[in-house]
Design a protein around this motif. Structure first.
Motif, PDB file in Angstrom:
ATOM      1  N   VAL A   1       7.411  -4.940   4.744  1.00 14.76           N
ATOM      2  CA  VAL A   1       5.967  -4.961   5.009  1.00 14.76           C
ATOM      3  C   VAL A   1       5.548  -6.410   5.226  1.00 14.76           C
ATOM      4  O   VAL A   1       6.002  -7.299   4.498  1.00 14.76           O
ATOM      5  CB  VAL A   1       5.194  -4.359   3.808  1.00 14.76           C
TER       6      VAL A   1
ATOM      7  N   PHE B   1       0.860  -1.176   0.000  1.00 16.52           N
ATOM      8  CA  PHE B   1       0.000   0.000   0.000  1.00 16.52           C
ATOM      9  C   PHE B   1       0.905   1.238   0.000  1.00 16.52           C
ATOM     10  O   PHE B   1       1.980   1.228   0.608  1.00 16.52           O
ATOM     11  CB  PHE B   1      -0.898  -0.025   1.248  1.00 16.52           C
TER      12      PHE B   1
ATOM     13  N   ASP C   1       6.650  -2.532   8.772  1.00 13.83           N
ATOM     14  CA  ASP C   1       5.289  -2.068   8.490  1.00 13.83           C
ATOM     15  C   ASP C   1       4.348  -3.252   8.687  1.00 13.83           C
ATOM     16  O   ASP C   1       4.090  -4.036   7.774  1.00 13.83           O
ATOM     17  CB  ASP C   1       5.203  -1.506   7.067  1.00 13.83           C
TER      18      ASP C   1
ATOM     19  N   ALA D   1       1.157   3.935   1.527  1.00 13.36           N
ATOM     20  CA  ALA D   1       1.599   4.615   2.757  1.00 13.36           C
ATOM     21  C   ALA D   1       3.029   4.241   3.136  1.00 13.36           C
ATOM     22  O   ALA D   1       3.754   5.042   3.734  1.00 13.36           O
ATOM     23  CB  ALA D   1       0.657   4.281   3.916  1.00 13.36           C
TER      24      ALA D   1
ATOM     25  N   PHE E   1      -6.975   0.709  11.402  1.00 12.39           N
ATOM     26  CA  PHE E   1      -8.038   1.009  10.435  1.00 12.39           C
ATOM     27  C   PHE E   1      -9.100  -0.090  10.573  1.00 12.39           C
ATOM     28  O   PHE E   1      -8.759  -1.259  10.805  1.00 12.39           O
ATOM     29  CB  PHE E   1      -7.405   1.019   9.030  1.00 12.39           C
TER      30      PHE E   1
ATOM     31  N   LYS F   1      -8.655  -3.687   9.357  1.00 14.92           N
ATOM     32  CA  LYS F   1      -7.456  -4.448   9.727  1.00 14.92           C
ATOM     33  C   LYS F   1      -7.834  -5.561  10.707  1.00 14.92           C
ATOM     34  O   LYS F   1      -8.875  -5.478  11.372  1.00 14.92           O
ATOM     35  CB  LYS F   1      -6.437  -3.507  10.391  1.00 14.92           C
TER      36      LYS F   1
ATOM     37  N   GLY G   1      -6.602   4.795  13.537  1.00 19.31           N
ATOM     38  CA  GLY G   1      -5.754   4.593  14.712  1.00 19.31           C
ATOM     39  C   GLY G   1      -4.534   3.791  14.326  1.00 19.31           C
ATOM     40  O   GLY G   1      -4.507   3.150  13.269  1.00 19.31           O
TER      41      GLY G   1
ATOM     42  N   TYR H   1      -2.467  -5.651  -5.083  1.00 21.14           N
ATOM     43  CA  TYR H   1      -2.626  -4.307  -5.571  1.00 21.14           C
ATOM     44  C   TYR H   1      -2.540  -4.381  -7.094  1.00 21.14           C
ATOM     45  O   TYR H   1      -1.682  -5.091  -7.617  1.00 21.14           O
ATOM     46  CB  TYR H   1      -1.522  -3.415  -5.001  1.00 21.14           C
TER      47      TYR H   1
HETATM   48  C1  LIG Z   1       0.905  -1.945   4.363  1.00 18.10           C
HETATM   49  C2  LIG Z   1       0.225  -0.735   4.936  1.00 18.10           C
HETATM   50  N1  LIG Z   1       0.976   0.247   5.455  1.00 18.10           N
HETATM   51  C3  LIG Z   1       0.425   1.336   6.002  1.00 18.10           C
HETATM   52  C4  LIG Z   1      -0.939   1.517   6.039  1.00 18.10           C
HETATM   53  C5  LIG Z   1      -1.491   2.773   6.597  1.00 18.10           C
HETATM   54  O1  LIG Z   1      -2.370   2.584   7.674  1.00 18.10           O
HETATM   55  P1  LIG Z   1      -3.498   3.664   7.981  1.00 18.10           P
HETATM   56  O2  LIG Z   1      -4.570   3.494   6.972  1.00 18.10           O
HETATM   57  O3  LIG Z   1      -3.952   3.323   9.367  1.00 18.10           O
HETATM   58  O4  LIG Z   1      -2.869   5.002   7.915  1.00 18.10           O
HETATM   59  C6  LIG Z   1      -1.762   0.515   5.509  1.00 18.10           C
HETATM   60  C7  LIG Z   1      -3.224   0.680   5.534  1.00 18.10           C
HETATM   61  O5  LIG Z   1      -3.945   0.241   4.700  1.00 18.10           O
HETATM   62  C8  LIG Z   1      -1.174  -0.640   4.941  1.00 18.10           C
HETATM   63  O6  LIG Z   1      -1.918  -1.618   4.426  1.00 18.10           O
END
Ligand SMILES: Cc1ncc(COP(=O)(O)O)c(C=O)c1O
Length: 392
Positions: free
Chosen positions: A154, A103, A180, A105, A206, A209, A217, A335
């Motif tokens: 991750v 993802f 992560d 992020a 989230f 999750k 959070g 993805y």
């Molecule tokens: C791999 C990964 N990293 C980071 C995040 C970010 O988390 P948040 O949505 O709580 O900011 C997510 C959320 O989907 C994610 O799947």
């Protein structure tokens, strides 16, 4: 990660069949309803909406749950990642290695710090960072004149990354490891829960999750006392000795008390839910054997199954998704595009050798409904629909 929490995305055309949720948050709500209502009511009674006692209690329980010295609750998984990079002073000229198949992020926080995310490829069997590509990404960063400072493995879809290999390569280059674990809180590697396998671990609460709250959070887990102290300051505007002493640049990164109260109730049933998720994943794996490539979990790790993601030969996925949709079965693609092909990340470097596995996976993966309350009859319907569609 997901926007289709429970309700009926992609769903149903056959009126006779009940729509199947992709993630059934309502089922958990039915189980926990009165306990959560009472927990929220307690916060409404004491009115300490920011920094109430539930936040500290949650931090204590999260740390105990995974065996870390510290848990620092914060406003999202993204902020958990960002706070750690800020705490380490990552900035312009620095490189942070990230997998290309994740993802956004994961890499976004690197760019937000002014540093450069360098994308590495993943392993086709685990979907997680390929240690060899990670090492090539370090070399690529150096060639570009960047200073490699950290790596963000991750634990994709709930499965721990190859933490031993990653830690050993990272140690060789003196890199920090930020795990992560947004999708994987509660998963284990060699019988240790995520939260203790890296210098710092970030997770997300989230709602979709495995351990989700009723809004945004997150939390950081770490054994590093100094980092923990810094994070406590950074999440409140870099607060120093008191509220109006700004010791450093920070953010508004706190977790609301109401979310902490909800998480405390959910944490009580979390081990039971992890067990249920594993039973359901195992049923999928047996039921779909030989029809598709099912996810593999090595014998040193356990997953919390944030997603149950199968692989199909390229070109077959859309037909399967359409056939399942016609039977009221939602699916999702995590993805469809690896990070280095996304508009926002295209300009960032990719490890030498590229990320061909990430590109292939983006064409092959499809995730099936997965949550702790998926009933066996419903799951059988999904398995039969997948097998039927692929046999046609
Ligand atoms: C791999 C990964 N990293 C980071 C995040 C970010 O988390 P948040 O949505 O709580 O900011 C997510 C959320 O989907 C994610 O799947």
């Amino acid at each position: 990660m997901v926007s289709n929490l429970n309700l009926g995305m992609n769903q149903h055309t056959r009126a006779s069949e009940a729509p199947i949720p992709f993630i059934d948050i309502a089922a958990q709500r039915r189980r926990l309803g009165p306990a959560i209502d009472a927990a929220v009511a307690r916060v409404l009674a004491h009115c300490q909406f920011i920094g109430g006692p539930e936040v500290r209690q949650l931090e204590t329980e999260l740390a105990a749950f995974c065996g870390a010295r510290h848990a620092i609750a914060c406003s999202s998984g993204t902020d958990a990642l960002l706070l750690v990079l800020m705490g380490w002073g990552i900035g312009p000229g620095d490189a942070v290695i990230c997998p290309a198949f994740t993802f956004c992020a994961t890499a976004e926080v690197v760019a937000l710090c002014g540093a450069t995310p360098v994308m590495a490829d993943v392993d086709a069997d685990t979907f997680n960072l390929d240690p060899a590509s990670f090492e090539r990404a370090v070399a690529t960063a150096k060639k570009l004149g960047l200073k490699p400072r950290a790596v963000i493995p991750v634990d994709l879809f709930g499965l721990p990354a190859d933490h031993d290999a990653i830690a050993s390569i990272a140690a060789g280059y003196r890199l920090k490891v930020l795990d992560d674990a947004a999708q994987a809180f509660g998963a284990t590697h060699k019988e240790r829960k995520l939260g203790t396998l890296a210098h710092a671990t970030a997770t997300s609460f989230f709602p979709a999750k495995p351990l989700g709250c009723y809004g945004d959070g997150g939390a950081v887990l770490t054994d590093d006392d100094e980092l923990a102290g810094l994070l406590q300051s950074l999440r409140v505007h870099g607060q120093g000795t008191d509220k109006y002493d700004a010791a450093r640049i920070g953010i508004t990164g706190r977790l609301d008390t109401i979310q902490a109260a909800i998480l405390l109730e959910k944490l009580k049933i979390f081990p039971d839910e992890i067990a249920a998720r594993n039973t359901i994943a195992q049923r999928y794996t047996v039921g779909l054997d030989r029809a598709v490539v099912t996810p593999r979990v090595g014998n040193t790790s356990t997953s919390v199954w944030a997603q149950y993601t199968i692989r199909l030969a390229p070109g077959r996925r859309d037909a399967l998704a359409a056939a399942l949709k016609a039977e009221g079965i939602p699916t999702a693609i995590y993805y469809a595009k690896p990070l280095h092909q996304q508009a926002a990340y295209r300009a960032f470097p990719v490890a030498e050798g590229g990320a061909p596995v990430s590109e292939r996976l983006a064409d092959e993966v499809i995730s099936l409904p997965m949550h702790a309350y998926l009933e066996s009859g419903v799951q059988d319907r999904i398995i039969a629909a997948v097998r039927g569609a692929l046999a046609r």
